[in-house]
Design a protein around this motif. Structure first.
Motif, PDB file in Angstrom:
ATOM      1  N   ALA B  99     -16.893 -62.246 -10.828  1.00  0.00           N
ATOM      2  CA  ALA B  99     -17.330 -63.622 -11.038  1.00  0.00           C
ATOM      3  C   ALA B  99     -18.813 -63.671 -11.377  1.00  0.00           C
ATOM      4  O   ALA B  99     -19.621 -64.190 -10.615  1.00  0.00           O
ATOM      5  N   LEU B 221     -17.939 -58.316  -2.549  1.00  0.00           N
ATOM      6  CA  LEU B 221     -19.046 -58.832  -1.745  1.00  0.00           C
ATOM      7  C   LEU B 221     -20.360 -58.755  -2.522  1.00  0.00           C
ATOM      8  O   LEU B 221     -21.156 -59.694  -2.520  1.00  0.00           O
ATOM      9  N   ILE B 224     -20.935 -61.476  -5.110  1.00  0.00           N
ATOM     10  CA  ILE B 224     -21.336 -62.774  -4.554  1.00  0.00           C
ATOM     11  C   ILE B 224     -22.858 -62.850  -4.467  1.00  0.00           C
ATOM     12  O   ILE B 224     -23.475 -63.836  -4.885  1.00  0.00           O
ATOM     13  N   PHE B 225     -23.448 -61.786  -3.946  1.00  0.00           N
ATOM     14  CA  PHE B 225     -24.892 -61.833  -3.723  1.00  0.00           C
ATOM     15  C   PHE B 225     -25.681 -61.541  -4.996  1.00  0.00           C
ATOM     16  O   PHE B 225     -26.772 -62.082  -5.201  1.00  0.00           O
ATOM     17  N   ARG B 227     -24.807 -62.515  -7.905  1.00  0.00           N
ATOM     18  CA  ARG B 227     -24.748 -63.743  -8.679  1.00  0.00           C
ATOM     19  C   ARG B 227     -25.673 -64.818  -8.117  1.00  0.00           C
ATOM     20  O   ARG B 227     -26.142 -65.693  -8.836  1.00  0.00           O
ATOM     21  N   ALA B 228     -25.917 -64.744  -6.820  1.00  0.00           N
ATOM     22  CA  ALA B 228     -26.717 -65.789  -6.195  1.00  0.00           C
ATOM     23  C   ALA B 228     -28.177 -65.719  -6.639  1.00  0.00           C
ATOM     24  O   ALA B 228     -28.920 -66.676  -6.453  1.00  0.00           O
TER      25      ALA B 228
END
Lengths: 265, 265
Positions: B99, B221, B224-225, B227-228
């Motif tokens: 993602a 996992l 997620i980070f 992308r942040a």
């Protein structure tokens, strides 16, 4: 062998042909065929290739993009090669004082796309010599690649690639969005449930210290996850992470509490 | 040898470095150096080149663009090669279900240009194998070249050329903002330290179950980070979160162990 379907596709899309003037190296011709195939171009025309045609060494460097090579046509001169075309742009590093429109590859591709009903072509010069000014003069415009003036030696196949790429880009009037949210974004309420879970566990762990800072600490944490654009699955994963990291503590505390409540024997 | 003036130029323009993961052919590395020079890029990084480095055959195919080769640095892994960078995009044909934002080369170049103050890099996979998904997962975005689905075999140097060209084109444009990194993004190596911390604690907590699924769980996992677009402060905060959630467990376990080791009275 080019299939009937492929030839039809090319016609329908109004793809320009690629004309190489006096190409020297068979490997470069093969590399040109490869990038043509990468971006949906098929009609390759060779003007007086130095070592004749066909040259077997071209095929390996096409890496399987054989059809532009199999169907390549050879011409004696640039005027002969472009005779049936109605819109020809010459790729050249210098404008030679000709009063022709000068475009970058993007503008050239846009012009080709706007005129997709016209049979068109992109003309490229020989590896070192470039194009003769009289051949440039019969075209409808010049395409100049915005190359670093300190190192202008651009490979022939690269020059074709950039123009073919821009043509392909121009086909998509509406390019895909720059930033795409996740395909299954989580509903805000799921996110809030996750925040509650995280903040509850952090409260238990004594993370929010001093208490007066808790509101800003909570805000900063939420921003991290809001910005990440989480999916439902990712929220489940993160809740699992929090549970995994904190459950041991809870279980052990419960056990400890149970032991404490047992009267000493 | 890169001259001082050239090094300054690169710094001033915020050009991305080019990272080649496990490149196979010296000729391709040389061709990459050539197109880098064509469009003003200089910093070439090689991750575990198959035939070692330096390879004399690279220089002739650079056609005089020696400075990216002369100054190329070799790294053992993709994480090591991007450790000092703050914005890394991976060029890949497939989005692998990660993602991450998906951009075409133009959008990628625009994002780099808007963030020219950040040390950045473009990551390219090996000639045939492409990139490992776990290496893609540590980047901030994917660049996908709009290639013809019927012939996707794009030469490595061509892939670099298209992105370098778009970067050069973007220098002259003022594109709209969309991809926004955080105001003070963290260096990749800080992020890797955070990943290690999180994954270590999750290992201890028995989170990765079944073990065969650990690699994909880790990847998901990290995405997620990645992308942040975390800031340094946020990474410190998140490490505090992990410590807070897991330290209680450790403390309590230690206490429990201490009690257990006391002989019953």
């Amino acid at each position: 062998m080019v299939s009937k379907a492929k030839a039809d596709y090319r016609q329908a899309m109004g793809a320009p042909c690629v004309i190489l003037d006096r190409p020297q190296l068979a490997e470069n011709i093969g590399a040109v065929a490869r990038v043509m195939a990468n971006f949906g171009l098929e009609d390759l025309r060779l003007v007086a290739p130095r070592d004749g045609w066909p040259q077997p060494r071209a095929w390996p460097s096409a890496s399987g993009a054989d059809w532009p090579l199999d169907n390549a046509r050879v011409f004696a001169s640039v005027p002969a090669a472009v005779a049936d075309l109605k819109l020809v742009f010459a790729t050249t590093a210098r404008n030679r004082g000709l009063a022709l429109p000068v475009m970058n590859p993007r503008q050239g591709a846009e012009a080709l796309t706007r005129n997709a009903d016209l049979p068109s072509g992109l003309l490229f010069g020989a590896e070192r010599a470039g194009l003769e000014t009289e051949d440039v003069a019969i075209t409808q415009g010049l395409i100049t690649i915005p190359i670093d003036p300190r190192f202008k030696s651009l490979n022939l196949a690269q020059a074709v690639a950039l123009n073919a790429y821009e043509w392909r880009m121009a086909q998509d009037a509406a390019p895909p969005a720059d930033f795409r949210p996740p395909s299954r974004p989580v509903a805000q309420q799921e996110l809030f449930g996750f925040y509650d879970h995280l903040e509850h566990e952090l409260d238990d762990a004594g993370f929010f210290h001093p208490p007066a800072k808790k509101p800003s600490m909570v805000r900063n944490l939420r921003v991290i996850f809001a910005r990440a654009g989480l999916t439902e699955q990712e929220v489940r994963t993160l809740r699992g992470v929090i549970t995994a990291l904190s459950k041991g503590r809870g279980r052990v505390l419960a056990k400890l509490a149970a032991r404490k409540s047992d009267p000493p024997s």
